[in-house]
Write an enzyme that holds these catalytic residues in place. Sequence first.
Site, mmCIF file in Angstrom:
data_model
loop_
_atom_site.group_PDB
_atom_site.id
_atom_site.type_symbol
_atom_site.label_atom_id
_atom_site.label_comp_id
_atom_site.label_asym_id
_atom_site.label_seq_id
_atom_site.Cartn_x
_atom_site.Cartn_y
_atom_site.Cartn_z
ATOM 1 C CG ASP A 188 63.127 5.954 77.894
ATOM 2 O OD1 ASP A 188 62.681 5.095 78.684
ATOM 3 O OD2 ASP A 188 62.495 6.976 77.562
ATOM 4 C CD GLU A 207 60.748 4.362 85.356
ATOM 5 O OE1 GLU A 207 59.561 4.392 84.971
ATOM 6 O OE2 GLU A 207 61.639 5.002 84.788
ATOM 7 N NE ARG A 250 61.446 15.434 86.256
ATOM 8 C CZ ARG A 250 60.719 14.852 85.281
ATOM 9 N NH1 ARG A 250 60.653 13.536 85.186
ATOM 10 N NH2 ARG A 250 60.054 15.597 84.417
ATOM 11 N NE ARG A 288 53.501 11.735 85.953
ATOM 12 C CZ ARG A 288 54.539 11.991 85.177
ATOM 13 N NH1 ARG A 288 55.755 11.794 85.635
ATOM 14 N NH2 ARG A 288 54.386 12.420 83.951
ATOM 15 C CG HIS A 333 58.925 6.963 87.220
ATOM 16 N ND1 HIS A 333 60.270 7.236 87.315
ATOM 17 C CD2 HIS A 333 58.533 7.442 86.021
ATOM 18 C CE1 HIS A 333 60.659 7.848 86.215
ATOM 19 N NE2 HIS A 333 59.620 7.987 85.406
HETATM 20 C C1 BG6 Z 1 60.339 7.121 82.145
HETATM 21 C C2 BG6 Z 1 60.104 6.931 80.677
HETATM 22 O O1 BG6 Z 1 59.655 6.150 82.856
HETATM 23 O O2 BG6 Z 1 59.858 8.408 82.548
HETATM 24 C C3 BG6 Z 1 60.743 8.062 79.879
HETATM 25 O O3 BG6 Z 1 60.623 5.664 80.279
HETATM 26 C C4 BG6 Z 1 60.285 9.400 80.405
HETATM 27 O O4 BG6 Z 1 60.423 7.912 78.500
HETATM 28 C C5 BG6 Z 1 60.537 9.458 81.895
HETATM 29 O O5 BG6 Z 1 60.996 10.429 79.740
HETATM 30 C C6 BG6 Z 1 60.127 10.783 82.560
HETATM 31 O O6 BG6 Z 1 58.810 11.056 82.290
HETATM 32 P P1 BG6 Z 1 58.179 12.384 82.852
HETATM 33 O O7 BG6 Z 1 56.782 12.422 82.299
HETATM 34 O O8 BG6 Z 1 58.188 12.291 84.355
HETATM 35 O O9 BG6 Z 1 59.044 13.509 82.367
#
Ligand code: BG6
Length: 300
Positions: A212, A270, A82, A108, A168
């Site tokens: 979002d 992103e 994360r 990822r 991302h």
């Molecule tokens: C973003 C999306 O790119 O990633 C969101 O637009 C999503 O909808 C977020 O919640 C996080 O995704 P993840 O799978 O890493 O929890």
Amino acid sequence: MNLEWQDFKWTLRCFANMYDLPISVCLSREDVNFPIFEIDHAKCQGRIALHGAQVLAWHPVDTAEVLYLSPQSHYTEGKAIRGGIPLCWPWFSAHASDPTMPSHGFARSRFWGLESVSETQEAVTFRFATKWRELAASVEIILGDTLEVRLTTLNMGEAHELLGGALHSYFRVSDISDISAEGLENSIYLDVLPPQQYKRQVGAVRIVEEFDANFSSDAVVRIIDAPLKRVVVVEKSGCPSTVVWNPWIDKARSMQDLPDEDYRKFLCVEPAVLHSDAITLAPGESYTFSTKIRLEAHEK
Ligand code: BG6
């Protein structure tokens, strides 16, 4: 010398890599089973995980960290880290037709292969590679006083393949309430939150609740952070869309790998190739999407 077993393994690994890694790069000693490269170069400092070929940290010298990384991140094969810059590949969000496929693709949540690392006086360049079915991905990450991530996909098969994805990027901010993102004014976006409506952005993006949004825009985005006295400039190429995301309070609380209050500390911007802009790759064809991140001083 009295070495613990972990230290010994780390020493061995460093020794084995001594001839391959340039002087500004070493392996972190935190977990030998989860390699993380540490970069300490005249132009910048940074960290990259082999898992996901994921940039975890980067900042030019004499500046504060640019990327956000959750202190509760998982460092386990198969789970996304994360923060930093997860590579969503070869699709963004849910798979177009198969709900059993992982959200944001495979890239990822697996270890990549390290192809090369080199350095010049200006930058350190890493190349990693992975494959999924008939698609081969290679990513070039160039860390200097700017950060570039270039993800190239080659169709090695004999049929046409669809490609999507995103870089991302989690940007560290002083406080989500004190920043704005410029560059998307007047763009149309899909508000992904229920009831999922198309909207037009009025003025700069300011985050005051869960956000979002999938913007139909490849514009340069500038994150204005007056308390940190800086502007983070996010350029992109090959990405027709820009996703802007912050989970805000309730979603952050539901996320196991994010401290409850840390939604205040980042904004995701992103560069993306959404399902609606999916690239059709003919056999033998390749496509690159990339981002370049740099800092400017905030003058006001
Ligand atoms: C973003 C999306 O790119 O990633 C969101 O637009 C999503 O909808 C977020 O919640 C996080 O995704 P993840 O799978 O890493 O929890």
